[in-house]
Design a protein around this motif. Structure first.
Motif, PDB file in Angstrom:
ATOM      1  N   PRO A  83       0.988  -1.352  -0.111  1.00 13.68           N
ATOM      2  CA  PRO A  83      -0.015   0.173   0.109  1.00 13.68           C
ATOM      3  C   PRO A  83       0.765   1.268   0.062  1.00 13.68           C
ATOM      4  CG  PRO A  83      -0.760  -1.598   1.660  1.00 13.68           C
ATOM      5  CD  PRO A  83       0.537  -2.187   0.981  1.00 13.68           C
ATOM      6  N   GLY A  84       0.584   2.019  -0.889  1.00 15.70           N
ATOM      7  CA  GLY A  84       1.325   3.407  -1.096  1.00 15.70           C
ATOM      8  C   GLY A  84       2.507   3.345  -1.790  1.00 15.70           C
ATOM      9  N   ALA A  85       3.044   2.441  -2.042  1.00 16.07           N
ATOM     10  CA  ALA A  85       4.382   2.360  -2.398  1.00 16.07           C
ATOM     11  C   ALA A  85       4.721   2.979  -3.754  1.00 16.07           C
ATOM     12  CB  ALA A  85       5.266   0.510  -2.417  1.00 16.07           C
ATOM     13  N   LEU A  86       3.734   2.559  -4.844  1.00 22.84           N
ATOM     14  CA  LEU A  86       4.050   3.244  -5.979  1.00 22.84           C
ATOM     15  C   LEU A  86       3.797   4.714  -5.999  1.00 22.84           C
ATOM     16  CD1 LEU A  86       4.336   2.981  -9.162  1.00 22.84           C
ATOM     17  CD2 LEU A  86       1.683   2.402  -9.156  1.00 22.84           C
ATOM     18  N   ALA A  87       3.117   5.319  -5.195  1.00 25.25           N
ATOM     19  CA  ALA A  87       2.884   6.802  -5.054  1.00 25.25           C
ATOM     20  C   ALA A  87       4.132   7.386  -4.437  1.00 25.25           C
ATOM     21  CB  ALA A  87       1.511   7.108  -4.203  1.00 25.25           C
ATOM     22  N   ALA A  88       4.622   6.497  -3.292  1.00 25.45           N
ATOM     23  CA  ALA A  88       5.961   6.831  -2.748  1.00 25.45           C
ATOM     24  C   ALA A  88       7.074   7.146  -3.720  1.00 25.45           C
ATOM     25  CB  ALA A  88       6.047   6.217  -1.479  1.00 25.45           C
ATOM     26  N   LEU A  89       7.239   6.148  -4.450  1.00 25.04           N
ATOM     27  CA  LEU A  89       8.408   6.075  -5.597  1.00 25.04           C
ATOM     28  C   LEU A  89       8.119   7.256  -6.408  1.00 25.04           C
ATOM     29  CD1 LEU A  89       8.581   2.318  -6.502  1.00 25.04           C
ATOM     30  CD2 LEU A  89      10.285   3.629  -5.144  1.00 25.04           C
ATOM     31  N   ASP A  90       6.889   7.642  -6.865  1.00 22.58           N
ATOM     32  CA  ASP A  90       6.783   8.661  -7.665  1.00 22.58           C
ATOM     33  C   ASP A  90       7.134  10.040  -7.166  1.00 22.58           C
ATOM     34  OD1 ASP A  90       6.047   6.990  -9.703  1.00 22.58           O
ATOM     35  OD2 ASP A  90       3.651   7.441  -9.488  1.00 22.58           O
ATOM     36  N   LEU A  91       6.649   9.956  -5.629  1.00 23.70           N
ATOM     37  CA  LEU A  91       6.660  11.428  -5.182  1.00 23.70           C
ATOM     38  C   LEU A  91       8.458  11.672  -4.876  1.00 23.70           C
ATOM     39  CD1 LEU A  91       5.801  13.355  -2.726  1.00 23.70           C
ATOM     40  CD2 LEU A  91       6.610  11.803  -1.344  1.00 23.70           C
ATOM     41  N   VAL A  92       9.239  10.728  -4.554  1.00 19.78           N
ATOM     42  CA  VAL A  92      10.248  10.829  -4.554  1.00 19.78           C
ATOM     43  C   VAL A  92      11.452  11.212  -5.879  1.00 19.78           C
ATOM     44  CG1 VAL A  92      12.797   9.769  -3.598  1.00 19.78           C
ATOM     45  CG2 VAL A  92      10.655   9.354  -2.207  1.00 19.78           C
ATOM     46  N   SER A  93      10.820  10.367  -6.952  1.00 19.80           N
ATOM     47  CA  SER A  93      11.291  10.713  -8.356  1.00 19.80           C
ATOM     48  C   SER A  93      10.967  11.841  -8.619  1.00 19.80           C
ATOM     49  CB  SER A  93      10.685   9.447  -8.780  1.00 19.80           C
ATOM     50  OG  SER A  93      11.141   9.806 -10.470  1.00 19.80           O
ATOM     51  N   ALA A  94       9.899  12.439  -8.481  1.00 19.32           N
ATOM     52  CA  ALA A  94       9.500  13.631  -8.881  1.00 19.32           C
ATOM     53  C   ALA A  94      10.431  14.870  -8.385  1.00 19.32           C
ATOM     54  CB  ALA A  94       8.064  13.996  -8.596  1.00 19.32           C
ATOM     55  N   ALA A  95      10.778  14.555  -6.883  1.00 18.03           N
ATOM     56  CA  ALA A  95      11.525  15.581  -6.300  1.00 18.03           C
ATOM     57  C   ALA A  95      13.077  15.660  -6.682  1.00 18.03           C
ATOM     58  CB  ALA A  95      11.542  15.204  -4.830  1.00 18.03           C
ATOM     59  N   GLU A  96      13.420  14.451  -7.670  1.00 17.71           N
ATOM     60  CA  GLU A  96      14.647  14.453  -8.131  1.00 17.71           C
ATOM     61  C   GLU A  96      15.699  13.985  -6.849  1.00 17.71           C
ATOM     62  OE1 GLU A  96      15.630  17.746 -10.378  1.00 17.71           O
ATOM     63  OE2 GLU A  96      14.333  17.415 -11.978  1.00 17.71           O
ATOM     64  N   ILE A  97      15.062  13.156  -6.034  1.00 17.97           N
ATOM     65  CA  ILE A  97      16.072  12.496  -5.025  1.00 17.97           C
ATOM     66  C   ILE A  97      16.750  11.487  -5.334  1.00 17.97           C
ATOM     67  CG2 ILE A  97      16.123  11.846  -2.846  1.00 17.97           C
ATOM     68  CD1 ILE A  97      13.852  13.731  -1.955  1.00 17.97           C
ATOM     69  N   PRO A  98      17.822  11.050  -5.560  1.00 18.15           N
ATOM     70  CA  PRO A  98      18.175   9.726  -6.134  1.00 18.15           C
ATOM     71  C   PRO A  98      17.804   8.733  -5.556  1.00 18.15           C
ATOM     72  CG  PRO A  98      20.129  11.027  -5.400  1.00 18.15           C
ATOM     73  CD  PRO A  98      19.020  12.056  -5.334  1.00 18.15           C
ATOM     74  N   MET A  99      17.425   7.467  -5.985  1.00 15.62           N
ATOM     75  CA  MET A  99      17.064   6.173  -5.060  1.00 15.62           C
ATOM     76  C   MET A  99      18.043   5.039  -5.691  1.00 15.62           C
ATOM     77  SD  MET A  99      12.924   6.398  -5.019  1.00 15.62           S
ATOM     78  CE  MET A  99      12.407   6.741  -6.678  1.00 15.62           C
ATOM     79  N   VAL A 100      18.224   4.234  -4.635  1.00 25.17           N
ATOM     80  CA  VAL A 100      19.078   3.019  -4.954  1.00 25.17           C
ATOM     81  C   VAL A 100      18.199   2.151  -4.433  1.00 25.17           C
ATOM     82  CG1 VAL A 100      21.038   1.888  -4.661  1.00 25.17           C
ATOM     83  CG2 VAL A 100      21.140   4.227  -4.734  1.00 25.17           C
ATOM     84  N   LEU A 101      17.910   0.902  -5.032  1.00 24.54           N
ATOM     85  CA  LEU A 101      17.053  -0.242  -4.562  1.00 24.54           C
ATOM     86  C   LEU A 101      18.063  -1.145  -3.751  1.00 24.54           C
ATOM     87  CD1 LEU A 101      14.452  -1.631  -4.588  1.00 24.54           C
ATOM     88  CD2 LEU A 101      15.335  -2.881  -6.340  1.00 24.54           C
ATOM     89  N   VAL A 102      17.709  -1.306  -2.453  1.00 25.96           N
ATOM     90  CA  VAL A 102      18.810  -2.141  -1.729  1.00 25.96           C
ATOM     91  C   VAL A 102      18.054  -3.406  -1.252  1.00 25.96           C
ATOM     92  CG1 VAL A 102      20.192  -2.149   0.297  1.00 25.96           C
ATOM     93  CG2 VAL A 102      20.182  -0.178  -0.924  1.00 25.96           C
ATOM     94  N   SER A 195       1.997   2.620   7.063  1.00 26.45           N
ATOM     95  CA  SER A 195       2.142   2.280   5.748  1.00 26.45           C
ATOM     96  C   SER A 195       2.670   3.371   4.934  1.00 26.45           C
ATOM     97  CB  SER A 195       0.946   1.707   5.044  1.00 26.45           C
ATOM     98  OG  SER A 195       0.345   2.975   4.794  1.00 26.45           O
ATOM     99  N   LEU A 196       3.209   3.352   3.598  1.00 31.73           N
ATOM    100  CA  LEU A 196       3.740   4.484   2.833  1.00 31.73           C
ATOM    101  C   LEU A 196       2.516   5.171   2.092  1.00 31.73           C
ATOM    102  CD1 LEU A 196       6.481   2.277   0.855  1.00 31.73           C
ATOM    103  CD2 LEU A 196       6.660   4.112   2.615  1.00 31.73           C
ATOM    104  N   GLU A 197       1.456   4.849   2.445  1.00 32.84           N
ATOM    105  CA  GLU A 197       0.181   5.696   2.108  1.00 32.84           C
ATOM    106  C   GLU A 197       0.178   7.060   2.763  1.00 32.84           C
ATOM    107  OE1 GLU A 197      -2.887   2.732   3.019  1.00 32.84           O
ATOM    108  OE2 GLU A 197      -3.561   3.097   1.040  1.00 32.84           O
ATOM    109  N   GLY A 198       0.027   7.942   1.775  1.00 37.39           N
ATOM    110  CA  GLY A 198      -0.034   9.507   2.352  1.00 37.39           C
ATOM    111  C   GLY A 198       1.574  10.154   2.553  1.00 37.39           C
ATOM    112  N   LEU A 199       2.302   9.446   2.277  1.00 34.87           N
ATOM    113  CA  LEU A 199       3.765   9.938   2.460  1.00 34.87           C
ATOM    114  C   LEU A 199       4.047  11.233   1.569  1.00 34.87           C
ATOM    115  CD1 LEU A 199       6.705   8.861   3.579  1.00 34.87           C
ATOM    116  CD2 LEU A 199       7.295   8.194   1.365  1.00 34.87           C
ATOM    117  N   THR A 200       4.709  11.934   2.383  1.00 35.86           N
ATOM    118  CA  THR A 200       4.978  13.559   2.103  1.00 35.86           C
ATOM    119  C   THR A 200       6.358  13.736   2.007  1.00 35.86           C
ATOM    120  OG1 THR A 200       4.716  14.626   4.061  1.00 35.86           O
ATOM    121  CG2 THR A 200       2.785  14.298   2.709  1.00 35.86           C
ATOM    122  N   LEU A 201       6.851  14.769   1.275  1.00 39.42           N
ATOM    123  CA  LEU A 201       8.511  15.189   1.334  1.00 39.42           C
ATOM    124  C   LEU A 201       8.644  15.672   2.791  1.00 39.42           C
ATOM    125  CD1 LEU A 201       9.137  16.759  -2.042  1.00 39.42           C
ATOM    126  CD2 LEU A 201       9.599  14.552  -1.465  1.00 39.42           C
TER     127      LEU A 201
END
Length: 211
Positions: A83-102, A195-201
């Motif tokens: 829950p909320g994972a896809l939206a969280a990835l989109d949020l961080v990506s849109a903010a141009e914060i580099p992500m590494v899958l670990v 959960s990751l639902e509703g995550l904000t910067l």
């Protein structure tokens, strides 16, 4: 990845139960909890130990290959987002914060799952079979920080398991913990969410403000 972004833990659980039967034991709830988030070698070792398999009878390569075949077959038909994972990835990506899958998952399986996650979202991925030792050791998170060129304390991890969270703490990486199946004992470097639902910067920056 497993249990944080994708709801794969039940599928890994089924594969582990089948493996336990294969080597002559039963996957008790306690044994399953102890393997949650482990590297392949650590998880197999715990099941071997429970089944009293002698060292001479432990074929890690063959049994890991068997596990990979089983989980990939299940992933092909039953791979779901947390829950909320896809939206969280989109949020961080849109903010141009580099992500590494670990992930403690081996590269062969991770590459398949990246097709669902979207490999273009990540600047890199680091797998458990690509470092000296997987989680709960710190190497995998230290390598991720090195890739993006930041000190570990300037990075932020997301984890769901005690083993994964322990790796962040050992590496000096603050973490947002969303327990998926097993409670995660508190550490001063952990923040918790249901959960990751509703995550904000602001939720991300709050970790570094000590809130």
């Amino acid at each position: 990845m497993d249990g944080t972004l994708l709801d794969t833990e039940p599928l890994w659980g089924r594969a582990m139960e089948e493996f336990a039967v294969k080597v002559g034991t039963r996957m008790t709830p306690e044994l399953r909890d102890s393997t949650m988030g482990n590297s392949s070698v650590d998880a197999l070792t715990k099941v071997y130990d429970a089944a009293l398999v002698p060292e001479s009878g432990r074929d890690f390569d063959a049994d890991e290959a068997w596990m990979v075949e089983r989980v990939l077959a299940m992933f092909a038909t039953d791979l779901r987002w947390r829950p909320g994972a896809l939206a969280a990835l989109d949020l961080v990506s849109a903010a141009e914060i580099p992500m590494v899958l670990v992930t403690n998952t081996i590269r062969e399986v991770t590459d398949v799952m990246l097709d669902t996650l979207g490999r273009e979202r990540f600047v890199a991925s680091v797998c458990g079979d690509e470092v000296e030792a997987g989680k709960p050791e710190p190497h995998i998170y230290r390598r991720a920080a090195e890739i993006v060129g930041f000190a570990p304390g300037e990075c932020l991890a997301f984890e769901d398991s005690p083993v994964g969270a322990a790796a962040t703490h050992a590496a000096g990486v603050p973490a947002i913990v969303i327990p998926s199946a097993v409670p995660v004992p508190p550490k001063p470097t952990y923040s918790y969410r249901e959960s990751l639902e509703g995550l904000t910067l602001d939720d991300l920056s709050a970790v570094f403000r000590g809130k």
